[in-house]
Structures are given as C-alpha cells and as structure tokens.
Design an enzyme around this catalytic site. Structure first.
Site, PDB file in Angstrom:
ATOM      1  N   GLY A  84      22.368   5.078  13.081  1.00 40.92           N
ATOM      2  CA  GLY A  84      23.199   3.875  13.059  1.00 40.92           C
ATOM      3  C   GLY A  84      24.667   4.229  12.867  1.00 40.92           C
ATOM      4  O   GLY A  84      25.531   3.349  12.827  1.00 40.92           O
TER       5      GLY A  84
ATOM      6  N   ARG B  58      -3.342   4.489   5.031  1.00 40.01           N
ATOM      7  CA  ARG B  58      -2.657   3.379   5.687  1.00 40.01           C
ATOM      8  C   ARG B  58      -3.572   2.481   6.532  1.00 40.01           C
ATOM      9  O   ARG B  58      -3.123   1.464   7.055  1.00 40.01           O
ATOM     10  CB  ARG B  58      -1.502   3.912   6.539  1.00 40.01           C
ATOM     11  CG  ARG B  58      -0.458   4.673   5.730  1.00 40.01           C
ATOM     12  CD  ARG B  58       0.156   3.828   4.639  1.00 40.01           C
ATOM     13  NE  ARG B  58       1.193   4.550   3.897  1.00 40.01           N
ATOM     14  CZ  ARG B  58       1.956   4.003   2.979  1.00 40.01           C
ATOM     15  NH1 ARG B  58       1.816   2.729   2.639  1.00 40.01           N
ATOM     16  NH2 ARG B  58       2.859   4.723   2.327  1.00 40.01           N
TER      17      ARG B  58
HETATM   18  C1  LIG Z   1      -1.219   1.014  -0.529  1.00 40.02           C
HETATM   19  C2  LIG Z   1      -0.051   1.857  -0.957  1.00 40.02           C
HETATM   20  C3  LIG Z   1       0.879   1.343  -1.856  1.00 40.02           C
HETATM   21  C4  LIG Z   1       1.975   2.130  -2.251  1.00 40.02           C
HETATM   22  N1  LIG Z   1       2.891   1.603  -3.122  1.00 40.02           N
HETATM   23  C5  LIG Z   1       3.960   2.350  -3.513  1.00 40.02           C
HETATM   24  C6  LIG Z   1       4.943   1.838  -4.418  1.00 40.02           C
HETATM   25  O1  LIG Z   1       4.846   0.713  -4.877  1.00 40.02           O
HETATM   26  N2  LIG Z   1       5.984   2.631  -4.756  1.00 40.02           N
HETATM   27  C7  LIG Z   1       6.117   3.903  -4.288  1.00 40.02           C
HETATM   28  O2  LIG Z   1       7.078   4.579  -4.651  1.00 40.02           O
HETATM   29  N3  LIG Z   1       5.207   4.418  -3.428  1.00 40.02           N
HETATM   30  C8  LIG Z   1       4.150   3.684  -3.022  1.00 40.02           C
HETATM   31  N4  LIG Z   1       3.238   4.209  -2.144  1.00 40.02           N
HETATM   32  C9  LIG Z   1       3.474   5.563  -1.614  1.00 40.02           C
HETATM   33  C10 LIG Z   1       2.545   6.577  -2.310  1.00 40.02           C
HETATM   34  O3  LIG Z   1       2.828   6.660  -3.693  1.00 40.02           O
HETATM   35  C11 LIG Z   1       2.713   7.965  -1.650  1.00 40.02           C
HETATM   36  O4  LIG Z   1       4.051   8.403  -1.813  1.00 40.02           O
HETATM   37  C12 LIG Z   1       2.416   7.928  -0.172  1.00 40.02           C
HETATM   38  O5  LIG Z   1       1.197   7.257   0.072  1.00 40.02           O
HETATM   39  C13 LIG Z   1       2.338   9.356   0.359  1.00 40.02           C
HETATM   40  O6  LIG Z   1       1.186   9.944  -0.153  1.00 40.02           O
HETATM   41  P1  LIG Z   1       1.055  11.513  -0.311  1.00 40.02           P
HETATM   42  O7  LIG Z   1       2.071  12.015  -1.268  1.00 40.02           O
HETATM   43  O8  LIG Z   1      -0.382  11.802  -0.646  1.00 40.02           O
HETATM   44  O9  LIG Z   1       1.344  11.995   1.205  1.00 40.02           O
HETATM   45  P2  LIG Z   1       2.281  13.119   1.786  1.00 40.02           P
HETATM   46  O10 LIG Z   1       3.659  13.018   1.254  1.00 40.02           O
HETATM   47  O11 LIG Z   1       2.114  13.048   3.272  1.00 40.02           O
HETATM   48  O12 LIG Z   1       1.655  14.428   1.307  1.00 40.02           O
HETATM   49  C14 LIG Z   1       0.348  14.832   1.747  1.00 40.02           C
HETATM   50  C15 LIG Z   1      -0.244  15.711   0.681  1.00 40.02           C
HETATM   51  O13 LIG Z   1       0.545  16.898   0.578  1.00 40.02           O
HETATM   52  C16 LIG Z   1       0.643  17.296  -0.776  1.00 40.02           C
HETATM   53  N5  LIG Z   1       2.050  17.275  -1.193  1.00 40.02           N
HETATM   54  C17 LIG Z   1       3.089  16.753  -0.504  1.00 40.02           C
HETATM   55  N6  LIG Z   1       4.239  16.952  -1.158  1.00 40.02           N
HETATM   56  C18 LIG Z   1       3.911  17.577  -2.296  1.00 40.02           C
HETATM   57  C19 LIG Z   1       4.665  18.033  -3.412  1.00 40.02           C
HETATM   58  N7  LIG Z   1       5.988  17.890  -3.493  1.00 40.02           N
HETATM   59  N8  LIG Z   1       4.003  18.633  -4.397  1.00 40.02           N
HETATM   60  C20 LIG Z   1       2.673  18.806  -4.356  1.00 40.02           C
HETATM   61  N9  LIG Z   1       1.893  18.402  -3.334  1.00 40.02           N
HETATM   62  C21 LIG Z   1       2.515  17.795  -2.321  1.00 40.02           C
HETATM   63  C22 LIG Z   1      -0.224  16.347  -1.573  1.00 40.02           C
HETATM   64  O14 LIG Z   1      -1.523  16.853  -1.667  1.00 40.02           O
HETATM   65  C23 LIG Z   1      -0.236  15.114  -0.725  1.00 40.02           C
HETATM   66  O15 LIG Z   1      -1.360  14.284  -0.923  1.00 40.02           O
HETATM   67  C24 LIG Z   1       2.134   3.451  -1.743  1.00 40.02           C
HETATM   68  C25 LIG Z   1       1.187   3.950  -0.843  1.00 40.02           C
HETATM   69  C26 LIG Z   1       0.104   3.180  -0.446  1.00 40.02           C
HETATM   70  C27 LIG Z   1      -0.874   3.747   0.533  1.00 40.02           C
END
Ligand SMILES: Cc1cc2nc3c(=O)[nH]c(=O)nc-3n(C[C@H](O)[C@H](O)[C@H](O)COP(=O)(O)OP(=O)(O)OC[C@H]3O[C@@H](n4cnc5c(N)ncnc54)[C@H](O)[C@@H]3O)c2cc1C
Length: 277
Positions: free
Chosen positions: A103, A199
């Site tokens: 943007g 999701r």
């Molecule tokens: C229904 C729903 C509601 C939600 N509501 C909120 C909300 O209100 N507020 C909010 O802030 N978020 C919210 N989220 C986001 C949620 O907290 C996660 O940030 C998001 O789903 C990504 O998940 P993830 O970290 O497992 O996935 P990814 O970031 O894709 O990571 C995949 C996997 O890689 C590993 N990984 C990635 N990065 C790291 C790291 N730095 N250290 C260690 N392991 C790592 C973990 O095993 C992780 O599961 C929501 C998500 C869902 C599905």
C-alpha cells in the site's frame, strides 16, 4: 525420481477459485506430490523400508506416527486475495512465506468485503463465535448497507488524499479491515495440514473457513493420498485426556460415567462431534 508432475494439479494451476464476494485462491505452483513423500520417507528409513511395500500404507503410517518431515518435502505456492481482517489471522501461521501487495507502492483498489445477509450474525453470549440464530433479514440488510456506506466514505477520503498529493503510505491509514489485500503464500504440506486442522474447525471464523475449504480441495488434487490420510487421522479425529479415557473405558464396560458438570459436557461434545464427522 525427478520432478513430480500430477495431471490433476496441472489442470488447476493458475485457475482462480472464488472465495467470499471478491476473493480467490489460485495455485501458482507446487513442488512434489504423494510420490515425493514416499521417496523422502524411504531415504530416512533406509533398509527398514523393505517391508513397507504399499505407498498408501506408508503415507498413512507416517501420518499416524506423526513422522512429519517427509510431508515438509512437498511445497505449495498460492496467490490469495482476501479481506485484511482474514489476512491478519492468516499471518499468524509463521511457517509460511509471504509476499504481499504494498500500500506504499500502489494505490489500493476500491474492493471491500461485504458479508452476505445470511452471514451477518449476532454475537453469541459469553462466547467467541457468532450465534446460531441469524438476524432478521431486514435488520441484516440494514447493517449490510451501513457497511457499504462506511467503506465508500473511507475510500473517497483515501482517494482525495492521494489526489491531493499525500504519500500513499499515510493516505491509507484510515482504510478499514474489510479492504481486500493480495499476497503470495508458500507453505509446506506438513504446516499446511496443521493450518487446515485449525482453520477448518468450527471455532475458526466463517470467512477463514471458506478459504481453508478451498485450499483443502486444491491440496487434495496435488496429494490425494496424503490428504485422505490427513482427513482421517487428523481432521476427523478427536483426542481424549486421561480422565476422559477412564470415563470411556467405564462407559464401554457398562459402568456409570464418573465425569460430571463441565467435564461431562466437554466429554459428550467430543464424542458427539467425533461421531458427526
Ligand atoms: C480458532 C482460533 C482462535 C484464535 N484466537 C486468537 C486470539 O484471540 N489471539 C491471538 O493472538 N491468536 C489467536 N489465534 C492464533 C493462534 O494462537 C496461533 O497463533 C495460530 O493458530 C498459529 O498456530 P501455530 O503457532 O500452531 O502455527 P504456526 O505459526 O504455523 O506454526 C506451526 C508450528 O510450528 C511450530 N512453531 C512455529 N513457530 C515456533 C516458535 N517460535 N517456537 C516454537 N515452535 C514454533 C509450532 O509447533 C507450531 O504449532 C487463534 C487461532 C485459532 C485457530
């Protein structure tokens, strides 16, 4: 084995799959397929693979054992167009690589998400999600018109600031979250399955689920075997904690369920949801 070509995937390359009112998902490219998962697994298993002859059984075994690294050998690049409020949720999946429209460099188009009347729902009491009982259509229509009015007003202000010579990066700051954005998103299959598990769940926002459903259908074309295994082993599964396993055992042997109150509610919901899938 060299480059994997999947005829069903080749057919949908570059096709735009419409999502919401103005968004889309487009598969730009893919690297690998079910075959690549099998090749990668056989490298890591070495001599140990001699007994595993069927590729489908091997993929299912990897899925069940959470031996995830062979799935990381398959990579997808998507072109996505979605409202900014969905993109905000999307970028929380940190394992993806993104290149988004700027943007600062371009003038944003007048494209806003306007929810369908049937999706303009009231808030569920004390819960994150929308209520199941929809609004009266007349009321939803009034709200929809308000959305459109606000979007028009903010875009007119943006356009006039641009025309007055204001920098694009500052002129855009009052544009709403319903504005559409576009980006390239690259993700490996293991992390993509994790994304889909979260999701496609009913707890995810309805608009986000629409994108996830479209992505699932595309992934199924590229890796049909791995996707079928994912759906069975991860997507349609429910997990029980220690207390719930004890309760399950007791119920199955004809004894009274030891759980009560909220614990019992959660347990029954899991059983019910598991059976519904
Ligand atoms: C229904 C729903 C509601 C939600 N509501 C909120 C909300 O209100 N507020 C909010 O802030 N978020 C919210 N989220 C986001 C949620 O907290 C996660 O940030 C998001 O789903 C990504 O998940 P993830 O970290 O497992 O996935 P990814 O970031 O894709 O990571 C995949 C996997 O890689 C590993 N990984 C990635 N990065 C790291 C790291 N730095 N250290 C260690 N392991 C790592 C973990 O095993 C992780 O599961 C929501 C998500 C869902 C599905």
């Amino acid at each position: 084995m060299a480059h994997c070509i999947v005829p069903e995937a080749e057919e949908i390359l570059e096709k735009e799959f419409k999502v919401l009112d103005k968004g889309f998902v487009r598969l730009v490219d893919y690297l690998g397929s079910d075959d690549r998962i099998v090749q990668a697994a056989r490298v890591s298993y070495g001599d140990g693979t001699q007994t595993v002859t069927k590729d489908e059984a091997l993929i299912d075994y990897l899925m069940r054992q959470q031996h995830t690294s062979p799935f990381e050998q398959v990579v997808f690049t998507f072109h996505l167009k979605m409202p900014i409020f969905i993109a905000r949720q999307w970028v929380r999946h940190r394992m993806g690589r993104i290149n988004e429209i700027s943007g600062r460099l371009s003038v944003m188009k007048e494209e806003f998400y306007v929810p369908d009347i049937k999706n303009i729902d009231p808030q569920k009491k004390d819960k994150l999600e929308r209520a199941l009982e929809p609004l009266e259509p007349e009321e939803a229509e009034k709200i929809q018109k308000e959305f459109v009015k606000g979007q028009k007003k903010s875009y007119e202000a943006y356009k006039s600031l641009i025309e007055s010579g204001l920098a694009r990066e500052i002129a855009r700051i009052n544009l709403p979250l319903s504005l559409y954005t576009e980006f390239y998103w690259q993700m490996d299959l293991n992390n993509l399955f994790h994304f889909l598990k979260l999701r496609l769940d009913t707890h995810a926002q309805l608009e986000m689920r629409e994108y996830a459903k479209t992505i699932l259908n595309i992934v199924r074309k590229v890796c049909p075997v791995a996707t079928a295994s994912f759906e069975n082993v991860m997507l349609k599964s429910v997990s029980f904690n220690g207390e719930e396993i004890v309760a399950l055992r007791k119920v199955l042997s004809g004894e009274t369920n030891p759980l009560s109150g909220k614990k019992l509610d959660r347990f029954l919901t899991k059983v019910k949801n598991g059976l519904q899938l």
